[in-house]
Design a protein around this motif. Structure first.
Motif, short mmCIF file in Angstrom:
data_model
loop_
_atom_site.label_atom_id
_atom_site.label_comp_id
_atom_site.label_asym_id
_atom_site.label_seq_id
_atom_site.Cartn_x
_atom_site.Cartn_y
_atom_site.Cartn_z
N TYR A 494 0.85 -1.19 0.00
CA TYR A 494 0.00 0.00 0.00
C TYR A 494 0.88 1.24 0.00
O TYR A 494 1.86 1.33 0.73
N HIS A 531 3.31 -3.48 8.33
CA HIS A 531 2.08 -3.16 9.03
C HIS A 531 0.90 -3.00 8.09
O HIS A 531 -0.24 -3.03 8.50
N GLU A 532 1.18 -2.82 6.78
CA GLU A 532 0.09 -2.65 5.83
C GLU A 532 -0.51 -3.99 5.42
O GLU A 532 -1.52 -4.01 4.72
N TRP A 563 7.29 -8.62 19.21
CA TRP A 563 6.63 -7.34 19.00
C TRP A 563 5.17 -7.37 19.45
O TRP A 563 4.67 -6.42 20.04
N TYR A 564 4.51 -8.46 19.12
CA TYR A 564 3.05 -8.43 19.22
C TYR A 564 2.47 -9.40 20.25
O TYR A 564 1.25 -9.55 20.31
N ASP A 567 0.46 -7.24 22.31
CA ASP A 567 -0.21 -6.12 21.62
C ASP A 567 -1.68 -6.42 21.42
O ASP A 567 -2.07 -7.57 21.18
N THR A 569 -3.45 -5.70 19.00
CA THR A 569 -3.81 -6.00 17.61
C THR A 569 -4.25 -7.45 17.45
O THR A 569 -5.15 -7.75 16.69
N ASP B 120 0.18 -2.52 25.07
CA ASP B 120 0.01 -1.27 24.32
C ASP B 120 0.42 -0.05 25.14
O ASP B 120 1.20 0.79 24.69
N GLU B 144 12.24 1.44 13.04
CA GLU B 144 11.60 0.13 12.99
C GLU B 144 10.17 0.22 13.52
O GLU B 144 9.26 -0.43 13.00
N LEU B 145 9.99 1.02 14.54
CA LEU B 145 8.66 1.14 15.13
C LEU B 145 7.69 1.89 14.22
O LEU B 145 6.49 1.82 14.43
N THR B 146 8.20 2.60 13.23
CA THR B 146 7.27 3.23 12.27
C THR B 146 6.57 2.17 11.43
O THR B 146 5.65 2.50 10.68
N GLN B 147 6.97 0.92 11.55
CA GLN B 147 6.30 -0.17 10.83
C GLN B 147 5.41 -0.98 11.76
O GLN B 147 4.95 -2.07 11.40
N HIS B 148 5.16 -0.47 12.95
CA HIS B 148 4.30 -1.19 13.91
C HIS B 148 2.87 -1.23 13.39
O HIS B 148 2.42 -0.30 12.72
N ARG B 149 2.17 -2.29 13.71
CA ARG B 149 0.83 -2.46 13.17
C ARG B 149 -0.15 -1.47 13.78
O ARG B 149 -1.15 -1.14 13.18
N ARG B 150 0.11 -1.04 15.01
CA ARG B 150 -0.82 -0.10 15.63
C ARG B 150 -0.50 1.32 15.20
O ARG B 150 0.64 1.79 15.35
N ARG B 154 2.90 3.82 15.74
CA ARG B 154 3.63 4.44 14.61
C ARG B 154 3.65 5.95 14.77
O ARG B 154 4.67 6.60 14.51
N ASP B 179 1.82 6.41 4.50
CA ASP B 179 1.17 5.49 5.44
C ASP B 179 -0.33 5.45 5.20
O ASP B 179 -0.92 6.39 4.67
N SER B 180 -0.92 4.36 5.64
CA SER B 180 -2.36 4.22 5.46
C SER B 180 -3.16 5.01 6.50
O SER B 180 -4.36 5.19 6.34
#
Lengths: 856, 312
Positions: A494, A531-532, A563-564, A567, A569, B120, B144-150, B154, B179-180
Motif C-alpha cells: 500500500y 504493518h500494511e 513485538w506483538y 499487543d 492487535t 500497548d 523500525e517502530l514506524t512499521q508497527h501495526r498499531r 507508529r 502510510d495508510s
C-alpha cells in the motif's frame, strides 16, 4: 311337390322373398357403399403432412429423398451480401456488400430479420409478409400473415417460398401445445400454393432440390415435396433434439448442439453418429447453439439475438462433416474467438462494436457490426483483411453468399493469442464479464511465464469486477510457470502517495504454497513484518513463511512474536502469532523451543497466547512398548461415493468454522446489520475447490474467507463436480449448517431451535469492550496466577487496550519477567518467582448477547 | 459637625487603618517566617566550618546552598530497577525520567524495554520516552517502530523521530506520508515543515494533492517561488481553508520575494470570499505586513476590496 303354372297368383306363403330379405335388400346398397368407402379411406387416410401415423425412419421413403438431396445444386448467392434493418428512429431495410456498400434502402419497420431468397428480400412487418426486389429494393408484393402469431422464417425452392409460423393457440388447445402452420406461396406473386397445419411445433424450413426439410416437434425432420406439400419421408432422432436444419449443395445437416448429416450415404439421428465440428459449445459463455434455432423467431428490431453465436461453414469430406478451413468461430458481442477442428483456441479479437451477424466463409469470417461495419477476418490469425463502413446503425442483419478472405496480411501481423486474450480480459465492458472470465480461463492455460504477470495485472486493476478476480485467483492457484512474477508481486504494498493497493496476498500466498515456491520466503517475511499487510491474511502469510521457510526464518518469527505477543492487535485473532510460534518450534529446534519458552515465562504475553504456546511446548506423550496397541489391519479401501452428501460437506466447512468466525468480527464492525455469511464453492472430484463465492461480497470479508478456505479439501468422490454451500450465522443461537434441515416429525417452527440447542463455550471478550473504555471498568479482575500484577488502583486486566497510559487511573503494571531470562533483564522483574502459565481466563457468564459469535 | 455624627465615621476609619496595618505586616513578615523554617530544618546539621581563607560570602553561600533541599541525580541502575519494580506509578515515572535523561545509557534501557514486546500502554509510553531522548541512537529502533501495526505506536515513533535532528530522520518522516493512517500522514507532514526539510517539498505537494491537508502548512514553510506557482494550481481543487494554511506561511516568510507574496495576495483577491477576507485581516492584525509598506498596503486594499458574501 306342387307344380305351379304361370297364371296362379303367388301368395305370401308361396313367395321366397321374406320381410327380412326385403329389408336387407333395401339397406344393402347403402351399406355396401359405406363399406367400400371405409375400406378406401383406410388405405389412403393420412394427412398430407405431419400426420402422427406417418412412419418415420423408413428406409425406402428416405432413400428416395436422399437421392434428391444429393442432387441439390448450389443455390447460395455467389457474392457476399448483407441484408439488414437499421436502428431507430427511421427504420429501413438495406442491402449491402463489400464492393458497393449499400445497394438500396427501403423504408420499412421490419418485425423479422430480412431474408435474402433468390431475387427477393422477405420481411414480416405489421402482420404482413412483404417481398422486396433484391437488386433495387422496390416492393414486389405483400400478403397478410393471417393465422400467424409469430413468423419463423422461410426457404425458397425455385418458384415456391415456404415459410413457417407459430399459430395462435386456441381456447381448447392443450397446455404446452404450439400449433404451427407451414405455407407455400408463389415467389412471383405471393399467392398461396398450399398450406399445412399441425398442432405441433414447426421450425424454419430449409430447401433442397424440390424438397422442404422442416424441423418438427424438435425431434423429427419432415421432408415435404415443395410443389404440393406432401410429406415424402420423416427422420426422427432417438436420443437428441433436432433444433435446426440447413441445406447445402449435395447434402443437408441438422441437429441441436451437435451436427448430423443427411448425405449421399444416408443419415443418422443417433448421438453416436454426430459430428463434432470443433469446440464444445457447452463450455462457452452463453452456451450458444451450433446454428440458430429454427423454432425461434429472428427479430428485425434491435435485440441481443445473434450477438452470441457460433459460426461454422461445413463441408463434406467423404462421408464426414468437417469445418471448412478447420475453423469454428465464436462471437460474443464484441469478442471473436477462433478454434481449430480439435477445439483448441487459436486467436481472439476485440471489436469496437458488437457483431450482430457473422458468417464463416473461405479463408475466414465475415461479420457486420451494430455500427454498420462489414469486416473480414483471416482464419489464420484473425487479422482484418477487409472493411466496409456503411455509415448506418444496424438493428439486425444476415450475411449471405460466399466469398473469400484474402490470406495476405494487409494491416500488419495480428496480435498473438496471449495478447488477444489479455485485451479481452482487460476490457472494461461490464456487460461481457462472462466472456472476459472465459478469456482469463483460456489465458491461464497458456504456458508462457509472462501470463502469470498478465493474470496479476488483471487482478490488480480497479476496473476488474470481483467475479473476474475470483477466476484469476483460481487460475493463479494452479499455475506452475512464471512464479517469479508471483514472488515479485509480493513486494507490492500500500502506498498512499502512489495510490497503489497491497498485493492480493489472499491469492498469491495459496498459489505460492501450492507450488512450494521457496524463493518467495524473503518477500513473505517482508510482508509478515509490514504493518500494511491486512490482518485477515496475515495468518496465511505467516503460515507460508513457516511452510516454505528454513531455520533462517526463526529470527524474523521470533521478532514478530516479541513485538506483538502483548499487543492488542492480536487480542481477538492470535492465529498469526500461534503460527509464528509453531514455526519457531519447527525450524528452531531445541534452541527455538527455549526461546519460545522464555517468551512465555516472562509473563509479558497475553494469557491466552501464553497458554496456547505452553500447549505447543508441552512434551507429547510417547507410547510405551507395554501399552502399544497393535495396529489394526488396514481396512479395505472403501469405494469412492458417487457424490458427497450434506454431512460430508458440512463436516469440511465445520473444520474451518472457528477460523471463519475470525472474519466475522471485522465485518460486523463495518456492517452491524450482518446476520449471516453465505459461502458457496465448487468441489471437484479430487476434493479441491474453486469458484468461491461469498455473500455479502465485501472486499475485506471475501479476502479473509478466501484465505481461510484456500486450502480446504473435501473428501474425494467418483466423478464430476458439485456445489457446496455453507451458511455462517452471526447469531450464536444457530449452528452453522448448509441448509436448514427439518428434524424428523417437525411440526412447529421452533422445533429446529429446540433440536439444536445453543452451546456457549468460554466466550471471548465481546468485541465492543475494546471500543468502550467505560465498559472495561466492568470487567472482572484478572484471575490469580495469570502472570499479570493487578494495579490496586484500577481493577483492569494488564493488557486491556482500553486502559489509558495517562490519566488519573494508572495502567496495570508491566507483568513481571522471569529472572535469568536470556535477554537482558530490563523488563520489570518481580521479586517473586514467575507465575505458572495461567489457564485461559474464563469470561464472566455474560448475558447471551445475540451478537456474540460462538467461540467454537 | 457634631460629635454624634462623626463618631461612627471615625470608628470606620480607624478600623480600616488597622486592617491595612495588619496586611502590611503580614507581607513584610512572610519572608522572615519562611527563612526561619529553613533554618530550623538545617539546624540539625552541624554548621559548616568556614574553610580556611574562605570569604564570609562564600561561607554564606555555602550555608544557603546547604540549607536548601538537595537534589540527587537518579542513576541508570535505579531507573532500571524502577522499571522492574512491578509498580505502575514507579515504572511510569522511570520511563519518563529515562526520556528526560536522553543519554546513551537511557536510550539503551528504553530499547531493551521495547524490543521484548510490551502491552500497548507501556509500549506507547516507552516509545514516547525514547523519542524524548532526542538521541540519534534511538533512530534505528524508532524507524523500525514506524512499521508497527498499531497506528498509535507508529504515530509516537514518527513523533519521536521528529525530535531527532538529521536528514536521516527526514527521510523516514517522508516515507510516513505514504502510510495508510491519516494521523500518521498528517504528523509527518507537519514535522517535515517544522524541520525545514526542503528536499521533500515535492513529496509534500503530491501528498497535498492526494489528501494530506497538513502538507499545506509545511509547503508554506518550505516552498520557493516555483512551489508557490505549483501550489496555486491546487487553489481550485482543494478547500480554501486548507490552501490558506499554506498561504499563511508563505506570506509570513521574509525570505520569500515580495513580488511573490504580492502575487499571492492578488491571487487571493481573485478568489475573494469572507474566509479570505478574514484571513487577510488576521494577517494584518498579526503585523505580517510590517516592514514593507507596499505589502501591507496590498493586504489592506485586498481585504477591503473583498465584499462579504461573495466568492468562496
Amino acid at each position: 311337390m306342387r307344380q305351379r303354372t304361370a297364371n296362379v297368383p303367388k301368395t305370401p306363403y308361396d313367395s321366397e322373398d321374406t320381410p327380412l330379405r326385403r329389408r336387407l335388400r333395401r339397406l344393402g346398397g347403402p351399406l355396401l357403399l359405406l363399406f367400400s368407402a371405409h375400406v378406401a379411406s383406410g388405405c389412403a387416410g393420412l394427412a398430407p403432412a405431419f400426420d402422427p401415423r406417418f412412419g418415420d425412419n423408413d428406409d425406402a421413403r428416405s432413400a428416395r429423398v436422399l437421392e434428391r438431396i444429393a442432387q441439390g445444386g448450389d443455390t447460395a448467392a455467389s457474392e457476399l451480401r448483407v441484408v439488414a434493418t437499421t436502428d431507430a428512429p427511421a427504420q429501413e431495410l438495406i442491402s449491402a456488400d463489400l464492393a458497393q456498400g449499400i445497394r438500396f434502402r427501403s423504408k420499412v419497420s421490419a418485425d423479422s430479420r430480412p431474408e435474402l431468397l433468390g431475387d427477393l428480400v422477405l420481411v414480416s412487418t405489421g402482420g404482413e409478409l412483404r417481398a422486396f426486389d433484391a437488386r433495387d429494393g422496390h416492393a414486389r408484393w405483400s400478403r397478410p400473415l393471417e393465422g400467424c402469431a409469430r413468423y419463423l422464417g422461410a426457404a425458397r425452392d425455385g418458384d415456391v417460398i415456404a415459410f413457417a409460423c407459430e399459430a395462435p393457440a386456441g381456447e381448447k388447445a392443450l397446455a404446452g401445445a404450439a400449433p404451427s402452420v407451414l405455407r407455400a406461396i408463389a415467389a412471383g406473386s405471393g399467392r398461396l400454393v398450399w398450406e399445412r397445419e399441425t398442432p405441433d411445433a414447426l421450425g424454419r424450413p430449409a430447401s433442397s432440390h424440390g424438397l422442404l426439410l422442416v424441423p418438427w416437434q424438435r425431434q423429427g425432420l419432415a421432408l415435404l415435396d415443395a410443389r404440393d406439400g406432401v410429406e415424402l419421408a420423416r427422420l426422427r432422432s432417438r436420443d437428441d433434439v433436432i433444433d435446426w436444419v440447413r441445406a447445402e449443395p449435395g447434402y443437408a445437416w441438422f441437429g441441436h448442439r451437435q451436427a448430423y448429416l443427411i448425405g449421399p450415404r444416408g443419415y443418422s439421428g443417433s448421438r453416436k453418429d454426430a459430428f463434432a465440428l470443433g469446440v464444445a459449445a457447452e463450455t462457452l459463455p452463453g452456451r450458444p447453439a451450433l446454428v440458430e434455432s429454427a423454432f425461434s423467431a429472428l427479430p428485425g428490431k434491435r435485440s441481443a439475438h445473434g450477438r452470441v453465436a457460433l459460426h461454422v461453414a461445413p463441408e463434406l469430406a467423404g462421408d464426414r462433416l468437417v469445418a471448412r478451413d478447420g475453423r469454428v468461430y465464436f462471437t460474443f458481442y464484441r469478442y471473436v474467438f477462433a478454434y481449430d477442428a480439435a477445439g483448441a483456441l487459436l486467436w481472439s479479437r476485440t471489436l469496437a462494436q458488437d457483431a450482430i451477424s457473422a458468417r464463416a466463409i473461405d479463408g475466414g469470417l465475415a461479420l457486420v457490426t451494430a455500427t454498420g461495419d462489414l469486416l473480414l477476418l483471416a482464419a489464420g490469425d484473425g487479422s482484418e483483411q477487409g472493411r466496409r463502413a456503411l455509415g448506418v446503425q444496424l438493428a439486425a442483419a444476415t450475411i449471405y453468399g460466399q466469398g473469400r478472405v484474402p490470406a495476405a496480411t494487409v494491416n500488419g501481423p495480428a496480435p498473438s493469442l496471449r495478447k488477444g486474450l489479455l485485451e479481452v480480459a482487460l476490457d472494461i465492458d461490464q456487460r461481457l464479464v462472462p466472456a472476459r472470465a472465459y478469456a482469463v480461463d483460456q489465458l491461464a492455460r497458456l504456458p508462457e511465464p509472462e501470463v502469470t504477470a498478465d493474470l496479476l495485472h488483471i487482478y490488480g486493476r480497479s476496473t476488474t469486477p470481483p467475479e473476474l478476480q475470483r477466476v484469476v485467483a483460481d487460475a493463479l492457484r494452479t499455475r506452475r510457470t512464471g512464479l517469479e512474477h508471483t514472488v515479485d508481486a509480493l513486494l507490492q504494498r500500500y502506498d498512499f502517495i502512489e495510490q497503489t493497493r497491497p498485493a492480493p496476498l489472499a491469492v498469491l500466498v495459496p498459489a505460492l504454497l501450492d507450488a512450494r515456491e521457496t524463493r518467495a520466503v524473503p518477500n513473505l517475511v517482508a510482508r509478515m513484518l509490514d504493518h500494511e499487510t491486512p490482518l485477515a491474511v496475515l495468518g496465511s502469510v505467516v503460515h507460508a513463511v513457516v511452510e516454505l521457510g528454513d531455520p533462517r526464518v526463526v529470527e524474523p518469527l521470533l521478532r514478530f512474536l516479541r513485538w506483538y505477543r502483548a499487543d492488542s492487535t492480536f487480542a481477538e485473532q492470535p492465529d498469526a502469532l500461534l503460527e509464528a510460534a509453531r514455526g519457531v518450534l519447527r525450524h528452531g529446534g531445541d534452541a527455538g523451543a527455549q526461546k519460545l519458552a522464555a517468551l512465555v515465562r516472562d509473563g509479558i504475553a497475553t494469557p491466552a497466547l501464553g497458554s496456547e504456546i505452553a500447549v505447543l511446548l508441552a512434551p507429547k506423550p510417547e507410547a510405551t512398548p507395554g501399552t502399544a496397541v497393535a495396529a489394526a489391519p488396514a481396512a479395505p479401501a472403501r469405494p469412492l461415493p458417487a457424490s458427497l452428501g450434506s454431512p460430508e460437506l458440512r463436516a469440511a466447512f465445520d473444520s474451518r468454522a472457528g477460523e471463519l468466525r475470525g472474519c466475522l468480527l471485522p465485518e460486523l464492525e463495518r456492517n452491524p446489520k450482518l446476520a449471516q455469511v453465505r459461502i458457496a464453492l465448487i468441489v471437484e472430484s479430487d476434493g479441491s475447490t474453486h469458484a468461491l463465492q461469498v455473500a455479502p461480497a465485501s472486499g475485506e470479508l471475501v479476502d479473509c474467507v478466501y484465505a481461510k478456505l484456500a486450502n480446504l479439501r473435501f473428501p474425494r468422490f467418483r466423478s464430476g463436480r458439485q456445489v457446496a454451500t455453507y451458511v455462517l450465522p452471526v447469531r450464536a443461537r444457530e449452528s452453522a449448517a448448509p441448509d436448514a434441515e427439518s428434524a424428523p416429525g417437525e411440526a412447529v417452527f421452533w422445533a429446529f431451535a429446540a433440536s439444536h440447542p445453543r452451546e456457549l463455550t468460554g466466550a471471548s471478550e465481546p468485541w465492543w469492550h475494546a471500543k468502550q473504555s467505560i465498559a472495561a471498568l466492568a470487567m472482572p479482575p484478572a484471575q490469580p496466577g495469570s502472570g499479570a500484577k493487578d494495579n490496586p488502583a484500577a481493577k483492569q486486566p494488564a493488557n486491556n487496550p482500553a486502559a489509558a497510559p495517562r490519566g488519573p487511573a494508572a495502567p496495570a503494571a508491566p507483568p513481571a519477567a522471569a529472572q535469568g531470562a536470556a535477554a537482558p533483564a530490563v523488563g520489570p522483574v518481580a521479586g517473586a518467582p514467575a507465575p505458572p502459565a495461567a489457564p485461559a481466563a474464563e469470561a464472566p457468564a455474560a448475558e447471551d448477547a445475540w451478537w456474540v459469535p460462538a467461540a467454537k | 459637625m457634631s460629635s454624634s455624627r462623626s463618631g461612627p465615621w471615625l470608628l470606620v476609619a480607624w478600623l480600616l487603618v488597622a486592617w491595612l496595618l495588619v496586611i502590611a505586616g503580614l507581607v513584610v513578615a512572610a519572608p522572615a517566617l519562611v527563612g526561619r523554617a529553613h533554618a530550623q530544618a538545617a539546624s540539625a546539621a552541624p554548621e559548616p566550618k568556614a574553610a580556611a581563607g574562605a570569604s564570609p560570602r562564600a561561607a554564606t553561600k555555602t550555608l544557603v546552598a546547604k540549607s536548601a533541599p538537595a537534589k540527587k541525580p537518579v542513576s541508570i541502575e535505579s531507573l532500571r530497577a524502577a522499571l522492574a519494580s512491578g509498580d505502575a506509578a514507579t515504572a511510569g515515572a522511570a520511563l519518563d525520567a529515562l526520556g528526560t535523561r536522553g543519554d546513551r545509557a537511557a536510550v539503551e534501557v528504553l530499547i531493551a524495554f521495547l524490543v521484548v514486546g510490551q502491552a500497548d500502554a507501556w509500549a506507547d509510553r516507552a516509545i514516547e520516552a525514547l523519542g524524548n531522548t532526542r538521541s540519534p541512537a534511538a533512530r534505528t529502533l524508532l524507524t523500525e517502530l514506524t512499521q508497527h501495526r498499531r497506528p498509535a505506536a507508529r504515530l509516537l515513533a514518527y513523533r519521536g523521530l521528529g525530535q531527532i535532528p538529521g536528514a536521516a530522520s527526514d527521510e523516514v518522516l517522508a516515507q510516513g506520508l505514504r502510510d495508510s493512517d491519516a494521523g500518521v500522514r498528517g504528523l509527518c507532514a507537519t514535522q517535515l515543515g517544522e524541520r525545514n526539510a526542503r528536499p521533500h517539498v515535492e513529496l509534500l505537494l503530491r501528498a497535498l494533492e492526494r489528501g494530506v491537508p497538513e502538507a499545506s502548512v509545511a509547503i508554506g514553510k518550505l516552498g520557493d517561488a516555483d512551489v508557490v506557482a505549483r501550489y496555486g494550481v491546487l487553489l481550485q481543487r482543494l478547500p480554501i481553508h486548507v490552501m490558506l494554511g499554506g498561504y499563511g506561511e508563505f506570506l509570513r516568510r521574509r525570505d520569500l520575494a515580495e513580488a511573490t507574496r504580492l502575487e499571492i495576495v492578488a491571487r487571493l483577491g481573485e478568489v475573494a470570499g469572507v474566509v479570505v477576507k478574514r484571513f487577510l485581516e488576521q494577517l494584518i492584525a498579526d503585523g505580517v505586513g510590517k516592514g514593507s509598506a507596499t505589502f501591507e498596503l496590498a493586504l489592506r486594499e485586498t481585504a477591503k476590496r473583498i465584499v462579504e458574501g461573495g466568492g468562496r
